[in-house]
Design an enzyme around this catalytic site. Sequence first.
Site, mmCIF file in Angstrom:
data_model
loop_
_atom_site.group_PDB
_atom_site.id
_atom_site.type_symbol
_atom_site.label_atom_id
_atom_site.label_comp_id
_atom_site.label_asym_id
_atom_site.label_seq_id
_atom_site.Cartn_x
_atom_site.Cartn_y
_atom_site.Cartn_z
ATOM 1 C CD GLU A 199 3.906 -1.332 2.844
ATOM 2 O OE1 GLU A 199 3.326 -1.040 1.781
ATOM 3 O OE2 GLU A 199 3.372 -1.964 3.750
ATOM 4 C CB CYS A 211 -1.067 -0.018 1.088
ATOM 5 S SG CYS A 211 -0.506 -0.144 2.760
#
Lengths: 313, 89, 911
Positions: C518, C516
């Site tokens: 990173e 999401c």
Amino acid sequence: MKEGQGLVFDIQSFSVHDGPGSRTLVFLSGCPLRCQWCSNPEGLELRQRFLFSQAKCKYDKTNCKRCLKACPYGAIRPNGDGKLHFDMALCDKCPSHDCVDRCIYEAARLSGKWMTDDEVMRAILRDSQFWSQGGGVTFSGGEATMQKDFLVRLLRRCKEQSVHRAIETTAHTKTKDFLEIFDLINFALIDCKHMDSARHKEKTGVGNELILHNIATLANSGWKGRLVLRIPVIEGFNDDEENILRVIDFMNANKLFEVNILPFHRLGDTKWSQLGRSYPYKEFEPTPKDRMRAIQDLFLDHGVACYVDEELA
Amino acid sequence: MSNTKGSKHDDCKNFIPVDAAKGLCAWTNEMIAIDSECCPKFEELPKCKNCKSFVDRTKDGLGNCVGLEDKSFWAYGEMPAVNCQGWNN
Amino acid sequence: MTELDLQRKKKLGDILAEKGLGMNFQYGGKAPEEIVDREFQDLKPHPRVEKLYDLYLNTLSSVSMEFGYWYNRTYAQHEYEIPVYRRAKALAVAFAKTTPLIIPGELIVCCKARYYRGSFPMPQLSEGFFLAHEDEMYQEALKRGGESSGELSRVGAGGGNVTESFGKIVSIAGKFGIRAEEVPALNKIAKAWYKKSVDDLGNRWEREVPEYDLKEKIMRTMICMFDSGYTLPQGREVMSYYYPLEYGFDGLLAMCEEKKAEVAGNASGDGISGMDRLYFYASCIELIKGIQTWIENYAKEARRLKQYTHDPKLLADYDKISACCEWIAHKQPRTFYEAMQMIQFMHTITLNEDALSGMSPGRLGQVLWPWFEQDVAAGRITEDEALELLELQRVKFTCFDVFASFGVVGGVLSGNTFNNLAVGGLTRTGEPATNRLEYLMIHAGMTMPCPQPTLSILWDEKIPEDFVLKCAECTKIGTGYPAWFSFRMGTEFIWNHYQKEGMTLEEARSYAIGGCLETAPAVWKVLHLGGKEYEVPAGASQPAAVGVHFISNPKILEMVLFNGYDNRTGIQVFEPHGKKLESFDEIWEVYKDYYAKTIDVLCKCNNIQHDIWRKNNMCIIQSLFKPDCLDKGHHIGDMGYRWNGTYNIESCGTINMVNAFVALDKLVFQDKKYTLDDFRKAILANFGFYKADEIDSFSLAEQVKKDDGDEFDAIHGDCLQAPKYGNDDIAADKYLILWEKWFTKVAHTFESLFGLELYTCQNSVSTHGTQGRACLATPDGRLYGTTFADGSMSAYPGTDRNGPYALFKSATCWDQSWSQNSQMNMKIHPLAIKGENGTRHLADLIKAYLRRGAHHIQFNVCDSKVMRQAQANPEQHRDLLVRVAGFTQYWVEIGKHIQDEVIARTEYESI
């Protein structure tokens, strides 16, 4: 009135409909007009107003009774419907407003805050780091010119900091003050609610002579800023062709060429009820889109640049 | 054409499974429930349960596969054997 | 824009021009004509796509045992093989045997399993869940045995989730449906892994860590959320599609054969692992052959389907599919279509190796650019045809399901799979990397709004303004994507962290978003096509978010206040510190001590879990795809990747912790209005409120006070009215600075199994809800069981009272480049960003925040009224999308407690 302070009933950052770019809106309390459709009724008077929001009150949900216990006048009582009721007439005149301090949900609150120049400038300068190109501050209200000295001080300080300065005004103020203020303004949205003075007075409480005079004086003063007239379109009041044509004549006579027409909306309703008052325009329908487009066409056909609602930039 | 008795749609070659409950009939492109009645166009899809090498069947559908190089390993009857080289019936 | 609108616009422009003013004189940017102005709601995908998407919306998440069966059988058959080769064999056979599935109308094909939205369990990672429910599932299956049901669909309250068993379908974990007939096979396979799975073996060995007892207590009290070693060992990383796209599978086979011959019997100076290279290359060869068969089976299936139709269009589709699959099973793709199909195969293959979420395509528009450019130039494809393929890809990616245990799928991921596609960024040499294909990818996100691939824009000052505006338009449609990232901030973090492994600034610029939020490092690779050279990014790192996952920051403070004791479960978690806590400094010292102890034990245990994983369940597929495994001859477990220092520490509830620090320091130590005992008493009494589980609502807005709860009114009021983060108030923000300065640095003192430093990751996914439920009331006035502030930079709902700019200033009071990420979720009223001007204003707002040194921001623009309707009538809102924490998901597929929270927050903020 507090010495050296101004009554600010809201500061909104990231406002995008009241001047170029994204802006910080400073709402100053007090207004000489009483437009029946007003969407900021808590800013009409130059004093803090007591507001109560039933939607935010948690009495029914959490059984909170902080305000009830704090009120020395017995103005708050639970009604049979599981909700708290405030005696708004009494509360509006309350000298202490203990309930406001005790309410943790911001359901009971006072409109506006007396602020120093420094406090307002701190917010403006913080926001200035985030504005987009063309952004700046817009003073609104109420009627910002009601607190002329405070306003002028803030405008001067903004000018020192090269902050772009806009105003949204009714122009209903002494011409001398009006010009003094406008000397510091880069961009103005001036309301033009009706060309007929009697009709104007009927819905706003004042005639339009001073307003039109101020606009004309400003337009012919060599003022360098950008001026956009603004018309809140109220069906059956000012949306007839005759009125629009008179606006056009007035604009042509004064070499004005930009107008922003706003559809009526009912967003003010909550605040009227929070003041314990009934909104006169509660049942009034939002202005239909095609009506707005028709008025825009009329302006465009007469060589006036007309923006509908948020299309102004 | 085969006997459709006791068969369900995901036993049929002409069935395109969509999820565990339903799928498309390749002939009609219509959505049909797996557990609904099969039609005369039913054609048997290779599955372990219709393979001769699937032996020692139990009531819960398991058994042993003796048709591949590992000689014998458990298997389950419902597994499609479309790509199994050892499938025969 | 209608003809009439255009006329009006022209008139308006003429009038202004006559006065010497351009239409766009308010802006320094380009002319407004360049913005595509449409009623976005009217946008539609191509008819073919719409049909498939409708099918998807009516498809149940389904499990089949086929892949798992062949994997297990082959694995058993090769019991005495070298572990890596044994696993390669098992995977290769599973691919070669799994029955292909093509839905008529598809152009891009390939499913994980033989269902449109299929997946399968991997008990080799963790079998405990199945064994715990074995009997239950078996009984359910037997019961279902005699029952027959003609039901077509059960899509409703749970969307495509099978929330309960029906007909001959057995529900697993409230999400997946399996045919009753296959349950005995599932049980049989699960049992085979008892005491052998990564979970079980990892647990056996982690007990050797002297502080293991503390870890148990930390997990049981929900101070920490989950183990990453066996739940989702891979993912949160960026794919590398490079090798098959450059060499084709035949080329890779030849390369591996050559390498194998080269290394066979040679240690090449590496006495520990030099010899392992032989087995690695041999494993790659096995695997490639399995993959090739799988792809060829799709060609076969397309040819088989031809018998069923006379429709010339459908026949042409099947010919196109079979020709493509036959070619790309061996060779480098020749066309954009073939390259897209190759991506679909590679992505699916990767997802079938492990339980993983967050397998991100990364900067796919830049990877596919060579084919797009050459096809368009040669007239082989139109932009409209490319758009249709991109829409088809969206539906296929949305079909991907991850099968992991219930706690992970529901509690952390909310069913999301996080296939993050990034656009923008800079090239190696610092030029804007955007291209026309990326523009179409954003547009496909608007014409075909669905959760996957989720979109991210890596924003930089150099990104062309019209592209930024296109992304802003997409943000406005309310799907929650693209998420906005500062490319500079990401580059700074990446470069700073991976310098230790020899990274240059130019290499740092190849990064993208894995999962999401990173940031995940990559490399540049040279791709050859049609006689031309291109430089394309390729993911080249370990999973960028594994390690110590989700420490509940407010819960640690609770431990400090209650001497290491958890009142909820009655467990003495930490050794009692026994301190009087007479100053805030003393609280802070104990806090750091408990926190460091928590990281320490979790880090050690996770290292062991991951070590078991890399030894027994090692990754071969990604090792084949990602640089530099093929060069080094080592899989990722042996640090074959270019970048290996990716392990992290994830936190949750940061803002509640900050606000709690503020209130404690002010009310106890500065104002001396209350004692710590007053606070303890108030917290245990939940400030006079019922506990959330007593009233069975965890929603922020619905907590109920007890009749006799007035005793705590004063302290609760003072807690709520203490300064809060998000208001540009240094009195509050200084505690965030204090925290970040410590947290981001202390991470470097811990070491991963690869012997490299950890870093911090600050995005909550859905854990702020789950971990909030296990946390007592907090000194910031938050009540027991209610959710924490989401993300790491979002204010607690209702506490940011000075508008977005003040919030931005608070959020950037610390150097965000110290952390892998930060997360800011913002709700914005659709009216504020209405129309063309609104798009510009939104873009300006975002840029203002990112310029100031922020990492990330994303938006939710959904009306709470719509959500309430959707809760009442889920059937009518099957396709409603909302942004939850770090991701976009179908409203109907997220858990009720998260639904309640989203509604409560939105309403809170709209009053």
